[in-house]
Scaffold this motif. Structure first.
Motif, PDB file in Angstrom:
ATOM      1  N   UNK A 165       0.839  -1.212   0.000  1.00  0.00           N
ATOM      2  CA  UNK A 165       0.000   0.000   0.000  1.00  0.00           C
ATOM      3  C   UNK A 165       0.870   1.257   0.000  1.00  0.00           C
ATOM      4  N   UNK A 166       0.311   2.340  -0.557  1.00  0.00           N
ATOM      5  CA  UNK A 166       1.046   3.604  -0.553  1.00  0.00           C
ATOM      6  C   UNK A 166       0.352   4.628   0.348  1.00  0.00           C
ATOM      7  N   UNK A 167      -0.883   4.305   0.770  1.00  0.00           N
ATOM      8  CA  UNK A 167      -1.598   5.162   1.728  1.00  0.00           C
ATOM      9  C   UNK A 167      -2.019   4.311   2.917  1.00  0.00           C
ATOM     10  N   UNK A 168      -2.189   4.943   4.066  1.00  0.00           N
ATOM     11  CA  UNK A 168      -2.543   4.190   5.292  1.00  0.00           C
ATOM     12  C   UNK A 168      -1.698   2.923   5.407  1.00  0.00           C
ATOM     13  N   UNK A 169      -0.427   3.101   5.205  1.00  0.00           N
ATOM     14  CA  UNK A 169       0.494   1.967   5.075  1.00  0.00           C
ATOM     15  C   UNK A 169       0.493   1.076   6.326  1.00  0.00           C
ATOM     16  N   UNK A 170       0.625   1.691   7.514  1.00  0.00           N
ATOM     17  CA  UNK A 170       0.703   0.889   8.744  1.00  0.00           C
ATOM     18  C   UNK A 170      -0.551   0.039   8.929  1.00  0.00           C
ATOM     19  N   UNK A 171      -1.718   0.650   8.712  1.00  0.00           N
ATOM     20  CA  UNK A 171      -2.984  -0.078   8.892  1.00  0.00           C
ATOM     21  C   UNK A 171      -3.109  -1.195   7.862  1.00  0.00           C
ATOM     22  N   UNK A 172      -2.742  -0.934   6.616  1.00  0.00           N
ATOM     23  CA  UNK A 172      -2.852  -1.958   5.572  1.00  0.00           C
ATOM     24  C   UNK A 172      -1.924  -3.125   5.877  1.00  0.00           C
ATOM     25  N   UNK A 173      -0.707  -2.827   6.319  1.00  0.00           N
ATOM     26  CA  UNK A 173       0.248  -3.895   6.635  1.00  0.00           C
ATOM     27  C   UNK A 173      -0.273  -4.760   7.776  1.00  0.00           C
ATOM     28  N   UNK A 174      -0.751  -4.111   8.817  1.00  0.00           N
ATOM     29  CA  UNK A 174      -1.258  -4.819   9.995  1.00  0.00           C
ATOM     30  C   UNK A 174      -2.474  -5.668   9.609  1.00  0.00           C
ATOM     31  N   UNK A 175      -3.365  -5.118   8.783  1.00  0.00           N
ATOM     32  CA  UNK A 175      -4.561  -5.875   8.395  1.00  0.00           C
ATOM     33  C   UNK A 175      -4.205  -7.088   7.548  1.00  0.00           C
ATOM     34  N   UNK A 221      -5.293  -0.897  21.327  1.00  0.00           N
ATOM     35  CA  UNK A 221      -4.414   0.191  21.782  1.00  0.00           C
ATOM     36  C   UNK A 221      -4.114   1.210  20.691  1.00  0.00           C
ATOM     37  N   UNK A 222      -3.767   2.416  21.145  1.00  0.00           N
ATOM     38  CA  UNK A 222      -3.615   3.540  20.203  1.00  0.00           C
ATOM     39  C   UNK A 222      -2.210   4.134  20.205  1.00  0.00           C
ATOM     40  N   UNK A 223      -1.338   3.688  21.105  1.00  0.00           N
ATOM     41  CA  UNK A 223       0.011   4.269  21.148  1.00  0.00           C
ATOM     42  C   UNK A 223       0.917   3.573  20.131  1.00  0.00           C
ATOM     43  N   UNK A 224       2.148   4.083  20.021  1.00  0.00           N
ATOM     44  CA  UNK A 224       3.125   3.427  19.153  1.00  0.00           C
ATOM     45  C   UNK A 224       2.792   3.593  17.681  1.00  0.00           C
ATOM     46  N   UNK A 225       3.182   2.631  16.868  1.00  0.00           N
ATOM     47  CA  UNK A 225       2.973   2.708  15.424  1.00  0.00           C
ATOM     48  C   UNK A 225       3.041   1.292  14.836  1.00  0.00           C
ATOM     49  N   UNK A 226       2.940   1.212  13.534  1.00  0.00           N
ATOM     50  CA  UNK A 226       3.124  -0.054  12.821  1.00  0.00           C
ATOM     51  C   UNK A 226       2.290  -1.192  13.386  1.00  0.00           C
ATOM     52  N   UNK A 227       2.965  -2.275  13.729  1.00  0.00           N
ATOM     53  CA  UNK A 227       2.285  -3.481  14.184  1.00  0.00           C
ATOM     54  C   UNK A 227       2.048  -3.489  15.701  1.00  0.00           C
ATOM     55  N   UNK A 228       2.350  -2.393  16.390  1.00  0.00           N
ATOM     56  CA  UNK A 228       2.179  -2.345  17.856  1.00  0.00           C
ATOM     57  C   UNK A 228       0.789  -2.808  18.323  1.00  0.00           C
ATOM     58  N   UNK A 229      -0.301  -2.403  17.646  1.00  0.00           N
ATOM     59  CA  UNK A 229      -1.625  -2.779  18.176  1.00  0.00           C
ATOM     60  C   UNK A 229      -1.937  -4.280  18.150  1.00  0.00           C
ATOM     61  N   UNK A 230      -1.113  -5.092  17.466  1.00  0.00           N
ATOM     62  CA  UNK A 230      -1.429  -6.538  17.466  1.00  0.00           C
ATOM     63  C   UNK A 230      -0.345  -7.354  18.173  1.00  0.00           C
ATOM     64  N   UNK A 231       0.623  -6.684  18.831  1.00  0.00           N
ATOM     65  CA  UNK A 231       1.749  -7.411  19.415  1.00  0.00           C
ATOM     66  C   UNK A 231       1.753  -7.351  20.940  1.00  0.00           C
ATOM     67  N   UNK A 232       1.729  -8.528  21.562  1.00  0.00           N
ATOM     68  CA  UNK A 232       1.812  -8.628  23.032  1.00  0.00           C
ATOM     69  C   UNK A 232       3.152  -9.274  23.395  1.00  0.00           C
ATOM     70  N   UNK A 233       4.033  -8.536  24.096  1.00  0.00           N
ATOM     71  CA  UNK A 233       5.338  -9.112  24.459  1.00  0.00           C
ATOM     72  C   UNK A 233       5.199 -10.226  25.497  1.00  0.00           C
TER      73      UNK A 233
END
Ligand code: IMP
Length: 195
Positions: free
Chosen positions: A90-100, A148-160
């Motif tokens: 994707x070239x727009x909304x890149x982080x969301x598209x990658x995560x989805x 969650x809303x903080x961070x960026x990229x794949x942060x909302x789907x990653x639990x350490x």
């Protein structure tokens, strides 16, 4: 200088580096009009970080710090890995598209097989050709829906590992204390102090 055009990464790198009292002044790519765009053609995180740092060190004549990072998902054979920033194309909304796309590709993966890790290679290249390299990893698992809303990229789907919340539900300080980028930079700062 910080050899990254990713505003989120520049923010995290600055925040972490400034906590080390290194007595350095940080400059951004935006401070250098005409700075080259570097294509990430290597298949390792450290290889790509070195490409970026070498090019920006050459262009500015300043020591350049770069990171290359990504998420490696077990069920996807370690992908997106070095392709994390470009996974969906994707070239727009890149982080969301990658995560989805990752969520879609892992929708049928059972809980026990949802392991993943964030990896960060951080490097410094000096005008005299000296190169310092460091790598950090943060193991964890991926969820089936964002939280969650903080961070960026794949942060909302990653639990350490050891946590029940995502890195997008953590404060900056909490994330920096365990993150792949925090670990890689702490190690790099130690090497820098020894120089
Ligand atoms: P690159 O290092 O510029 O190739 O981009 C790395 C990509 O990996 C980012 O665009 C994000 O999608 C992902 N990534 C790297 N570090 C993090 C992180 O700390 N949180 C969430 N996503 C990350």
């Amino acid at each position: 200088m910080l050899a990254t055009r990713n505003a989120h990464k520049a923010e995290e790198l600055t925040r972490i580096l400034e906590s080390f009292d290194l007595a350095v002044e940080l400059k951004l790519v935006s401070d250098f009009p005409g700075a080259p765009e570097v294509e990430e053609t290597e298949d390792s995180f450290s290889g790509n970080a070195l490409l970026k740092a070498r090019a920006l060190c050459r262009f500015t004549g300043l020591p350049a710090i770069a990171d290359d990072s990504g998420i490696c998902v077990d069920a996807l054979g370690g992908n997106p890995g070095v392709l994390s920033a470009r996974w969906s194309g994707a070239t727009e909304n890149v982080d969301t598209s990658n995560l989805e796309l990752v969520l879609q590709q892992t929708a049928d993966v059972p809980e026990a097989k949802r392991g993943a890790q964030f990896v960060c290679a951080a490097v410094v290249v000096f005008p005299d050709g000296t190169e310092l390299i460091s790598q950090g990893e943060m193991p964890g698992r991926i969820l089936i829906a964002p939280q969650g809303k903080n961070g960026f990229g794949y942060d909302p789907i990653f639990v350490p590992v050891g946590f029940t919340k995502t890195t997008a539900e953590m404060t900056s300080a909490e994330k920096d204390s365990i993150s792949h980028r925090g670990i890689a930079l702490r190690n790099l700062a130690e090497q820098l102090k020894g120089k």
